[in-house]
Design an enzyme around this catalytic site. Structure first.
Site, mmCIF file in Angstrom:
data_model
loop_
_atom_site.group_PDB
_atom_site.id
_atom_site.type_symbol
_atom_site.label_atom_id
_atom_site.label_comp_id
_atom_site.label_asym_id
_atom_site.label_seq_id
_atom_site.Cartn_x
_atom_site.Cartn_y
_atom_site.Cartn_z
ATOM 1 N N LYS A 54 0.812 -1.223 0.092
ATOM 2 C CA LYS A 54 -0.064 -0.068 0.073
ATOM 3 C C LYS A 54 0.897 1.266 0.048
ATOM 4 O O LYS A 54 0.702 2.280 -0.849
ATOM 5 C CB LYS A 54 -0.913 0.147 1.306
ATOM 6 C CG LYS A 54 -2.124 -0.714 1.111
ATOM 7 C CD LYS A 54 -3.010 -0.820 2.544
ATOM 8 C CE LYS A 54 -3.942 -2.184 2.540
ATOM 9 N NZ LYS A 54 -4.210 -2.462 3.699
ATOM 10 N N GLN A 98 -5.169 -1.582 9.467
ATOM 11 C CA GLN A 98 -5.291 -3.051 8.912
ATOM 12 C C GLN A 98 -5.684 -3.802 9.891
ATOM 13 O O GLN A 98 -5.502 -4.036 10.921
ATOM 14 C CB GLN A 98 -3.618 -3.071 8.834
ATOM 15 C CG GLN A 98 -3.657 -4.468 8.049
ATOM 16 C CD GLN A 98 -3.568 -4.410 6.519
ATOM 17 O OE1 GLN A 98 -3.973 -3.660 6.083
ATOM 18 N NE2 GLN A 98 -3.880 -5.772 6.211
ATOM 19 N N ASP A 121 -11.550 2.581 3.575
ATOM 20 C CA ASP A 121 -12.039 1.307 3.667
ATOM 21 C C ASP A 121 -13.712 0.919 3.536
ATOM 22 O O ASP A 121 -14.030 -0.253 3.126
ATOM 23 C CB ASP A 121 -11.927 0.430 4.953
ATOM 24 C CG ASP A 121 -10.457 -0.470 4.864
ATOM 25 O OD1 ASP A 121 -10.128 -0.861 3.659
ATOM 26 O OD2 ASP A 121 -9.845 -0.463 6.002
#
Ligand code: GUN
Length: 293
Positions: A54, A98, A121
Site C-alpha cells: 500500500k 489494518q 475502507d
C-alpha cells in the site's frame, strides 16, 4: 466455450495510472496532495506485506503515505487516540487500520472512531448505511473493484441475475448492495444455502467470496456467465508444495463461463488501486472540489 480471462493486474495498472493523473492535476490546480494513513498493529507477516505494498503504491501515485506501526500489546485506548489524531490531521484524507487487530482490541470500536469521510475502507456503519440507502459515502475497496471489472466486461448490468456467495461485512454484503444499485436481481448465498449448485447455476454473474478453496464447482456455472472470484486460499498440492487457489474451481468454470477472474491476478490487484481511488475521492470531497476525470 473457453472463457476470457479478466486481467486484474492490467486493470489495476490502468486505474493506478489514471489516479496518478488525477493527483497531478490536484497538486497543480489546488495544491492538494491526497494523503493516506495506514495503521498496522503487531507483526503479522501477511499484513506487513500488504501494508508495504500500500505504501509503495500510494507513493508511486504521487500521494502522501503515512505509516504508523504499533506494538501488538498496544491498548485499545492508545490506538483510538492515534485514530483521533489522524481524524484531526488535515494532511490525512484517508485512514486505514489494518485488520485483523489483536484479540484484546474491539475492532468495531476502532473502526467507528474513524471519521466516516476518511474511512477509505468503507467499513464504518455510516458508510454501510449510506451504501444501503443510495447515499454518497465511501465504498469498500474489494467489492467496488469487482463492480468496476464487471461493468468493464458487461457494460450495463441492469436486470442480470447475480449471486454473491458469502455474506461478510467486508465483501459479501456490500457486493450485494452494489449489484442491487446496478439493478441486478441479487441473491446472497452462504454456508446454509439449501441448494447451492442450483442457486449458482441460475446466475449471469457469480461473485464468490466465502474463503473456502474451490467451494464453487466449475460445473455449477451457467454457460456464458461472468465469474468474479474474490477468494485467495493457500492449499497444499500432492507434491507437498503450496499454491494459491480461489473460491471457484477455475479450470472447469473457465470452460463454461464467458469471462472469469483468475487467482492470483484477478480481484487481488484491484483492491489497492481502489483504495488509492477512494483516497483521491476523500481528498476532493474534503476540499469541496470536483474530482478530475
Ligand atoms: N486486511 C486485509 N485486507 C484488508 C483491507 O482491505 N482493509 C483493512 N483495513 N484490513 C485488511
Amino acid at each position: 466455450m473457453s472463457a476470457s480471462i479478466i486481467d486484474g493486474k492490467a486493470f489495476a495498472a490502468n486505474l493506478k495510472e489514471k489516479i496518478a493523473g488525477k493527483v497531478k492535476i490536484l497538486k497543480e490546480k489546488y495544491d492538494l496532495t491526497p494523503g493516506l494513513a495506514v495503521v498496522l498493529v503487531g507483526e503479522d507477516p501477511a499484513s506487513q506485506v500488504y501494508v508495504r505494498n500500500k505504501n509503495k503504491s500510494t507513493k508511486a501515485a504521487g500521494m502522501n503515505s503515512f505509516e504508523y506501526l504499533m506494538d501488538d500489546d498496544v491498548s485499545e485506548e492508545e490506538l483510538i487516540k492515534k485514530v483521533n489524531e489522524l481524524n484531526n490531521d488535515p494532511n490525512v484524507h484517508g485512514i486505514l487500520v489494518q485488520l485483523p487487530l489483536p484479540e484484546h482490541i474491539n475492532e468495531a470500536a476502532v473502526i467507528e472512531t474513524i471519521t466516516p469521510e476518511k474511512d477509505v475502507d468503507g467499513f464504518h456503519v455510516i458508510n454501510s448505511g449510506l451504501l444501503a440507502t443510495g447515499g454518497k459515502g465511501m465504498v469498500p475497496c474489494t467489492p467496488l473493484g469487482c463492480i468496476m471489472m464487471l461493468k468493464d466486461q458487461l457494460g450495463n448490468l441492469s436486470g442480470l441475475d447475480a449471486v454473491v456467495v458469502g455474506r461478510s461485512n467486508i465483501v459479501g454484503k456490500p457486493m450485494a448492495q452494489l449489484l442491487l444499485n446496478e439493478s441486478c436481481t441479487v441473491t446472497i448465498a452462504h454456508s446454509r444455502t439449501k441448494d447451492l449448485p442450483d442457486v449458482v447455476g441460475r446466475a449471469d454473474i457469480v461473485v464468490a467470496a466465502v474463503g473456502v478453496p474451490e467451494l464453487v464447482k466449475g460445473n455449477w456455472i451457467k454457460k456464458g456467465a461472468t465469474v468474479i472470484d474474490v477468494g485467495i486460499n493457500r492449499i497444499q498440492k500432492n507434491d507437498g508444495k503450496t499454491k494459491l487457489v480461489g473460491d471457484v474451481e477455475f479450470a472447469v468454470a473457465a470452460e463454461r463461463a464467458a469471462a472469469i477472474t483468475p487467482v492470483p491476478g484477478g480481484v487481488g490487484p484491484m483492491t489497492i488501486a481502489v483504495l488509492l481511488q477512494n483516497t483521491v475521492t476523500a481528498a476532493c470531497r474534503s476540499m469541496g472540489i470536483d474530482e478530475p476525470n
